[in-house]
Design a protein around this motif. Sequence first.
Motif, mmCIF file in Angstrom:
data_model
loop_
_atom_site.group_PDB
_atom_site.id
_atom_site.type_symbol
_atom_site.label_atom_id
_atom_site.label_comp_id
_atom_site.label_asym_id
_atom_site.label_seq_id
_atom_site.Cartn_x
_atom_site.Cartn_y
_atom_site.Cartn_z
ATOM 1 N N LEU A 194 -3.413 7.715 -15.900
ATOM 2 C CA LEU A 194 -4.314 6.665 -16.398
ATOM 3 C C LEU A 194 -5.569 7.243 -17.038
ATOM 4 O O LEU A 194 -6.079 6.707 -18.021
ATOM 5 N N ARG A 195 -6.037 8.351 -16.520
ATOM 6 C CA ARG A 195 -7.224 9.000 -17.064
ATOM 7 C C ARG A 195 -6.969 9.509 -18.488
ATOM 8 O O ARG A 195 -7.876 9.531 -19.312
ATOM 9 N N HIS A 196 -5.730 9.895 -18.766
ATOM 10 C CA HIS A 196 -5.402 10.455 -20.085
ATOM 11 C C HIS A 196 -4.869 9.419 -21.071
ATOM 12 O O HIS A 196 -4.493 9.772 -22.173
ATOM 13 N N MET A 197 -4.835 8.179 -20.672
ATOM 14 C CA MET A 197 -4.390 7.131 -21.596
ATOM 15 C C MET A 197 -5.542 6.728 -22.512
ATOM 16 O O MET A 197 -6.690 6.715 -22.071
ATOM 17 N N PRO A 198 -5.214 6.377 -23.751
ATOM 18 C CA PRO A 198 -6.287 5.941 -24.671
ATOM 19 C C PRO A 198 -6.866 4.589 -24.295
ATOM 20 O O PRO A 198 -6.333 3.799 -23.633
ATOM 21 N N GLU B 121 -1.934 4.062 -8.481
ATOM 22 C CA GLU B 121 -3.278 4.632 -8.422
ATOM 23 C C GLU B 121 -4.076 3.999 -7.277
ATOM 24 O O GLU B 121 -4.724 4.689 -6.492
ATOM 25 N N LYS B 122 -3.984 2.691 -7.185
ATOM 26 C CA LYS B 122 -4.679 1.968 -6.115
ATOM 27 C C LYS B 122 -4.193 2.436 -4.739
ATOM 28 O O LYS B 122 -4.969 2.486 -3.783
ATOM 29 N N ALA C 58 -0.708 9.216 -10.687
ATOM 30 C CA ALA C 58 -1.026 7.974 -11.401
ATOM 31 C C ALA C 58 -2.453 8.017 -11.926
ATOM 32 O O ALA C 58 -2.713 7.627 -13.067
ATOM 33 N N ARG C 59 -3.360 8.491 -11.120
ATOM 34 C CA ARG C 59 -4.760 8.595 -11.533
ATOM 35 C C ARG C 59 -4.887 9.486 -12.767
ATOM 36 O O ARG C 59 -5.580 9.171 -13.721
ATOM 37 N N GLY D 270 0.766 -1.244 0.000
ATOM 38 C CA GLY D 270 0.000 0.000 0.000
ATOM 39 C C GLY D 270 0.792 1.286 0.000
ATOM 40 O O GLY D 270 0.210 2.369 0.076
ATOM 41 N N ASP D 271 2.116 1.216 -0.114
ATOM 42 C CA ASP D 271 2.923 2.431 -0.088
ATOM 43 C C ASP D 271 2.921 3.118 -1.453
ATOM 44 O O ASP D 271 3.413 2.565 -2.440
ATOM 45 N N MET D 272 2.366 4.320 -1.504
ATOM 46 C CA MET D 272 2.231 5.063 -2.750
ATOM 47 C C MET D 272 3.588 5.465 -3.343
ATOM 48 O O MET D 272 3.816 5.326 -4.540
#
Length: 83
Positions: A79-83, A68-69, A75-76, A38-40
């Motif tokens: 991932l949001r901007h990936m196709p 992201e998790k 990271a979020r 869980g370490d970001m």
Amino acid sequence: MLWLLLVNCKEQPPTTGREEFFIEAGERKALEGTALAGDMVSSERLYKYYLYCVYEQDKALYWLKIAEKNGSEDARSCLRHMP
């Protein structure tokens, strides 16, 4: 004053992504454990290592999803901007 700043910049050679994000094998194993726990920060470091140092996109994406998790806003956003 500006001259002093420019002189100091010349003394430090530029770094590459490979140099900046490199992780030794032993440390990498430790980071994997903490990232999966869980370490970001660990998961973000592993993502950057695989993306910029060894150019393994599948592993980079894996650690990006773990980051992201683990709560990484960077990271979020990626991932949001990936196709």
